[in-house]
Design a protein around this motif. Structure first.
Motif, short mmCIF file in Angstrom:
data_model
loop_
_atom_site.label_atom_id
_atom_site.label_comp_id
_atom_site.label_asym_id
_atom_site.label_seq_id
_atom_site.Cartn_x
_atom_site.Cartn_y
_atom_site.Cartn_z
N SER A 43 -8.84 7.54 -4.94
CA SER A 43 -9.19 6.75 -3.74
C SER A 43 -8.92 7.48 -2.42
N LEU A 93 2.31 2.34 -3.38
CA LEU A 93 1.42 2.89 -4.41
C LEU A 93 1.23 4.39 -4.17
N ILE A 145 0.84 -1.21 0.00
CA ILE A 145 0.00 0.00 0.00
C ILE A 145 0.87 1.26 0.00
N ILE A 152 -6.01 6.39 -10.09
CA ILE A 152 -6.70 5.56 -9.08
C ILE A 152 -6.26 5.96 -7.67
N VAL A 209 -7.57 1.79 6.50
CA VAL A 209 -8.32 0.79 5.73
C VAL A 209 -8.36 -0.54 6.47
N LEU A 234 -1.60 6.20 -1.85
CA LEU A 234 -2.05 5.45 -0.69
C LEU A 234 -1.01 5.63 0.41
N LEU A 292 -2.04 4.56 -12.12
CA LEU A 292 -1.84 4.59 -10.66
C LEU A 292 -2.09 5.99 -10.09
N THR A 293 -1.68 7.04 -10.85
CA THR A 293 -1.91 8.39 -10.34
C THR A 293 -3.41 8.68 -10.26
#
Lengths: 502, 149
Positions: free
Chosen positions: A405, A33, A30, A401, A44, A36, A398-399
């Motif tokens: 999030s 990424l 995590i 998502i 989470v 995150l 990735l940037t």
């Protein structure tokens, strides 16, 4: 002593070891990424700990936190995007090492440094928690303001490039942090009556944009491979990493102590710790000219400090009930749900839980070493083999998502995109992203400290004395001045000496 | 005579920005205005330094050359990806945009076989992360306004 042994054995139960292993692994993934953060990783996974006993729950949360802070260094090294804000300083030398073909070495050094930093933090937590917690109470608003200023001046003078432009970048970051509702007063500021700016700029999405998009746009124009391949492809380069760690033992110990100390200060966190540690390493290093160009000592300094904040941050959390870092705040909430009452009495009345947790945290840090080395090696090998044609869309994915999030909001994705484009233009004009990001991260702490100090000084009719007359503030101001002027003065005197010798 | 045009233009931009900050601060209460004013003042001071320096020193910035067409296409697809994310849903938008970006980033020497491989790998990557984020991390990714969600 018997009790401590029992707590130690309790931490080593199969359940706790498995939880620590899984926690570290989840945390690393995590944390690696972009978008995150460690806070998110802990938040989470908190609900999964409710069914566990208090010490196991604490161990798994501590393990996730430890793993996530370390994982943040992966993306900093491999794609120049800090996975967590505390890995900003890791980008300076980590990415430069990866570009030179020493990415695997950087990954191993980062893991070893994080291990040492994490262990020192845990040892300090075990041995000195109550007295160290009382030190954090000596820091008032003025000291927090100056501490934030120290972080900003250090990053501005240490980052590669132009010092004036870096200081302007830090100011820009501070101004961006002011957008929205003011910290003190509650006024709506700098929004230009645009409603979506009312809630302010989301730090992590801005950080992803500022760091990641310039890299993506430059990669698009790059001919050939994105990272050079290591000449020793089948090893973890452990001996080399260990030798670098031994050679830089002072930077390692200093980074770990700086990280632990800054971790103790509520709200300060890993981003300041890694910058201060990096600054000290550069100031005292024989290879200061190589900093920012792939100097392993810089990486060691940054990574030991940010992982040491994990143990350090738990000191005020457990002893005073004041979270040292944002993930500590989430863990504090989980502690309350588990029925654990934090405070000085925790170490006497519920010592079994606390010491089992401390041993568990040490265990998680220990697990992080082999796991991080192995996973890091594969991550590096994977990233280096991925062709640019797939890597660029993957990073963009990735940037998107990652920024979506954070708050499940498309607005953050737009912010990320917008800041990315601005960051690219600024980068080409010589303004680096790191001072802007740190300004944005530390803006809240700086303003709160500044305004509260102003209010207190005003009430005492001694505004200037309140800013400049307090002993800790004076020490920090001295460090700021050293950070600002030491490189210039030293260069001048050194040049004179060389001329005389010639 | 201006020696460093970029610094000169930047300093003017930051002067204007400082002015806007001052202007905004006049509408605020004392406590909310004090910090923007302080930072705005520092920004003015630094901009003056930059301006003065731009007349005295030429500072060269080493930037890599850019492929303008590729960058423009990339930015357009990137923006489109974000724009259509909530409208047509995460999966459809991501699959289309991802594969378009693969094509944009392909070099002349890339064979059709390689292109198909890259696009397949990309599709698998998108699907894996989509399910990972949606099911493991419980992130409610947009499913598309056009599809009644």
């Amino acid at each position: 002593m018997t009790n401590l042994l029992a707590d130690f054995l309790s931490a080593l139960s199969l359940l706790n070891v498995s939880l620590a292993f899984l926690g570290v692994m989840a945390g690393i993934i995590i944390g690696a990424l972009p978008g995150l953060s460690a806070t998110m990783a802990v938040a989470v996974l908190v609900p999964f700990t409710f069914s566990l006993n208090p010490s196991s729950a604490l161990i798994v949360l501590g393990a996730i936190y430890t793993g996530a802070i370390f994982g943040g260094s992966w993306s900093a090294i491999l794609i120049n995007t800090p996975g967590t804000p505390s890995a900003v300083a890791t980008t300076f030398d980590g990415y430069a090492m990866a570009k030179k073909g020493d990415g695997d070495l950087a990954m191993s050094i980062s893991c070893m440094s994080s291990f040492v930093g994490g262990m020192v933090g845990v040892i300090c937590l075990a041995l000195f928690a109550p007295p160290l917690a009382s030190i954090s109470l000596a820091f008032g608003p003025t000291e927090y303001f100056w501490l934030a200023m120290l972080g900003l001046t250090l990053i501005s003078t240490l980052a590669e490039g132009d010092n004036i432009k870096s200081l302007i970048g830090a100011c820009l970051g501070l101004l961006l942090s002011m957008i929205g509702v003011s910290v003190v007063g509650g006024d709506m500021r700098l929004t230009g009556n645009i409603s979506f700016l009312n809630s302010g700029i989301e730090i992590v999405s801005a950080m992803i944009g500022l760091f990641c998009i310039p890299v993506i746009l430059d990669l698009t124009s790059l001919k050939g491979k994105h990272l050079n391949e290591s000449e020793t492809p089948k090893s973890l380069r452990l001996v080399e990493s260990f030798s670098i760690m031994t050679k830089n033992k002072f930077a390692t110990v200093r980074g770990a102590l700086i990280g632990t100390f800054i971790g103790i200060l509520p709200g300060a966190g890993g981003s300041i710790a890694s910058i201060v540690s990096y600054g000290e390493a550069k100031r005292t290093s024989k290879n200061k000219d190589n900093f920012g160009k792939g100097e392993p000592e810089g990486l060691v300094a940054s990574e030991t400090a940010n992982n040491a904040t994990v143990g350090g941050g738990f000191i005020p959390t457990l002893c005073l009930g004041i979270p040292g870092t944002p993930p500590d705040a989430v863990i504090l909430g989980a502690l309350l749900i588990q029925g654990i009452k934090t405070g000085n009495t925790l170490f006497t009345q519920q010592s079994d839980i606390v010491y089992t947790f401390i041993f568990g945290l040490a265990l998680a840090t220990l697990i992080m070493l082999p796991l991080g080395l192995l996973m890091g090696r594969y991550a590096y090998k994977f990233i280096i083999k991925v062709p640019k044609e797939v890597l660029i869309p993957s990073i963009i994915f990735l940037t998107i998502i990652g920024s979506y999030s954070i708050e499940n909001s498309i607005l953050n994705v737009y912010f990320m995109f917008f800041f990315g484009l601005i960051g690219w233009v600024l980068n080409r004009a010589g303004f680096k992203a790191s001072p802007i990001v740190l300004g944005l991260v530390l803006g809240g702490i700086a303003e709160q400290g500044f305004v509260q100090a102003y209010i207190i000084g005003n009430a005492q009719d001694a505004i200037l004395a309140n800013y400049f007359g307090r002993p800790i503030s004076t020490a920090i101001i001295f460090m700021i001045l050293v950070g600002l002027f030491y490189p210039t003065l030293k260069e001048k005197f050194f040049k004179k000496k060389v001329l005389i010798n010639d | 005579m201006i020696k460093d045009k970029i610094s000169f233009i930047s300093s003017i931009v930051f002067f204007i920005l400082s002015g806007l900050v001052y202007l905004d601060a006049t509408t605020l209460s004392d406590f909310a205005a004090v910090f923007p004013l302080a930072i705005g003042t520092i920004l003015v001071f630094l901009s003056i330094l930059l301006l003065v320096r731009s007349f005295k020193l030429e500072i060269k910035i080493h930037n890599d050359s850019v492929l303008k067409l590729k960058i423009i296409l990339l930015v357009i697809v990137f923006f489109g990806w974000i724009y259509f994310l909530e409208r047509s849903g995460f999966i459809i938008t991501s699959l289309i945009a991802f594969n378009l970006l693969v094509l944009i980033n392909c070099e002349n020497k890339t064979t059709i076989k390689q292109k198909i491989f890259f696009m397949t790998a990309g599709t698998i990557f998108v699907l894996l992360l989509y399910f990972g984020f949606k099911n493991l991390l419980q992130v409610p990714l947009p499913e598309g306004l056009w599809f009644g969600h």
